[in-house]
Design a protein around this motif. Structure first.
Motif, PDB file in Angstrom:
ATOM      1  N   LYS A  62       0.806  -1.218   0.000  1.00  0.00           N
ATOM      2  CA  LYS A  62       0.000   0.000   0.000  1.00  0.00           C
ATOM      3  C   LYS A  62       0.841   1.271   0.000  1.00  0.00           C
ATOM      4  O   LYS A  62       0.455   2.277  -0.590  1.00  0.00           O
ATOM      5  N   ARG A  82      -4.704   3.148   0.145  1.00  0.00           N
ATOM      6  CA  ARG A  82      -3.441   2.965  -0.560  1.00  0.00           C
ATOM      7  C   ARG A  82      -2.856   4.336  -0.919  1.00  0.00           C
ATOM      8  O   ARG A  82      -3.598   5.259  -1.289  1.00  0.00           O
ATOM      9  N   VAL A 232     -11.206  -1.038  -4.788  1.00  0.00           N
ATOM     10  CA  VAL A 232     -10.776  -0.711  -3.430  1.00  0.00           C
ATOM     11  C   VAL A 232     -11.661   0.300  -2.717  1.00  0.00           C
ATOM     12  O   VAL A 232     -11.732   0.304  -1.482  1.00  0.00           O
TER      13      VAL A 232
END
Length: 388
Positions: A62, A82, A232
């Motif tokens: 990340k 991230r 995400v």
């Protein structure tokens, strides 16, 4: 990890413990702990240093090399934005003229750090004392403490009107309960979150990718982000920050697709090529816009596979070449795969209730040839597409 251990890790002795833990990375856990204790470290500090070393290694996916100077909790790392996503968001905020930002629910500080790197002054809060302390430590380690102020506070108590913009990331998990699906049970709750754009027009809300489009504030932009093909997050960009109704972002390439989110793709026959759109495209309801970029069509109004008669390169979906189209029949499919010598089979599905692993067992594959099998519907009928 607790506040006492965090304080210990930030001392010279703690720094030495972290260095020593990194030197025994990969060793048997018991042997590694013993090695640290033989250097005079207390069991608690040794365990904390080893845990941080493990989390830093995991965090590299990340945060890259910056992870090696950060401090984490397991839950905090799992929920952290991230760096690539946070940096892109910060750049967009800075380009919109944002100079001060309230970060509500800052977690370990990923978004606050990205905003500071973009030159934005950040006031970040988190309701958990340990999480707030970790965010402050991470800002200091990054050399950004002069731009990031972190406090342990209830997000609802922040006078957000004092800032150019607000970024809110409501907690969607509870200890022992996992994910909390009802927005009214988030922390802070949805009623507070949804009211923020009325108080500070330039508001960005970070939300779960599965968020209901109906919750999008009037006039706001819904953005879905994938990284390396993994969906995400969703973000709602409100007020003057909104540029399009819907947007799909693919990182690290930066490819983006925009549109209304309400258009319908043309429906037609299966073609020679199938495209499985990136999940950000699907969740942002931009399949019609994607189909238009490649001159494609869908074969069922409810299924997000796109078809073309000729191959077209695109960053927005994976392309497969179709070799066979047949109404789903286990017997016919098993016979076809044996004729082709297929023993390695990737199975994808949309609109099928079949379980891929059970189907794989039922097919009793033999041979060495690879293939892809797509289980879907065409004009409402269960269909199997064999692809290369």
């Amino acid at each position: 990890m607790d506040l006492e251990l965090l304080a210990a890790l930030r001392t010279p002795e703690g720094a030495a413990a972290l260095t020593a833990a990194a030197e025994v990375t990969g060793a048997d856990p018991l042997a590694a702990a013993t090695a640290l204790r033989t250097r005079g470290l207390s069991p608690g500090l040794a365990a904390a240093a080893l845990t941080q070393t493990d989390l830093r290694i995991r965090a590299e996916a990340k945060f890259g090399t910056a992870a090696q100077t950060m401090l984490f909790t397991r839950a905090g790392l799992e929920q952290a934005t991230r760096a690539a996503v946070a940096d892109r968001r910060a750049g967009r905020l800075r380009a919109a003229g944002v100079e001060t930002l309230a970060d509500l629910g800052c977690g370990l500080g990923s978004d606050a750090l990205a905003a500071a790197r973009a030159g934005i002054r950040v006031y970040a809060v988190d309701a958990d004392p340990l999480t707030a302390a970790l965010a402050a430590a991470n800002a200091e380690a990054a050399g950004l403490a002069h731009l990031v102020t972190v406090e342990c506070a209830d997000a609802t108590s922040v006078p957000v009107e004092r800032f150019d913009a607000v970024f809110a990331d409501p907690a969607r998990r509870r200890a022992g309960r996992g994910r909390v699906m009802d927005p009214r049970s988030w922390s802070p709750p949805w009623d507070f979150i949804a009211a923020l754009p009325g108080r500070v027009p330039r508001t960005v809300l970070k939300l779960a990718p599965g968020i209901d489009h109906a919750l999008l504030p009037p006039g706001a932009e819904g953005e879905w982000v994938s990284v390396g093909g993994d969906l995400v997050e969703a973000a709602f960009w409100c007020g003057p920050l909104a540029e399009f109704a819907r947007r799909a972002i693919l990182l690290p390439s930066g490819a983006e697709l925009t549109g209304s989110g309400t258009a319908a793709a043309p429906v037609g026959p299966v073609g020679a090529f199938l495209y499985d759109p990136d999940p950000a495209v699907v969740r942002s309801h931009l399949v019609a816009e994607f189909a238009a970029t490649i001159g494609g069509r869908i074969a069922d109004p409810e299924i997000a596979y796109v078809y073309t008669d000729t191959a077209v390169d695109t960053p927005f979906g994976r392309r497969l070449e179709i070799t066979d189209v047949l109404p789903f029949s286990l017997k016919r499919l098993r016979t076809l795969l044996r004729e082709r010598g297929v023993g390695r089979l990737e199975i994808r599905k949309r609109g099928s209730a079949l379980e891929p692993e059970q189907l794989r067992r039922d097919l009793r594959l033999r041979g060495n040839a690879p293939a892809s099998l797509v289980l879907t519907r065409v004009a409402g009928a269960p269909t199997a597409l064999l692809c290369r």
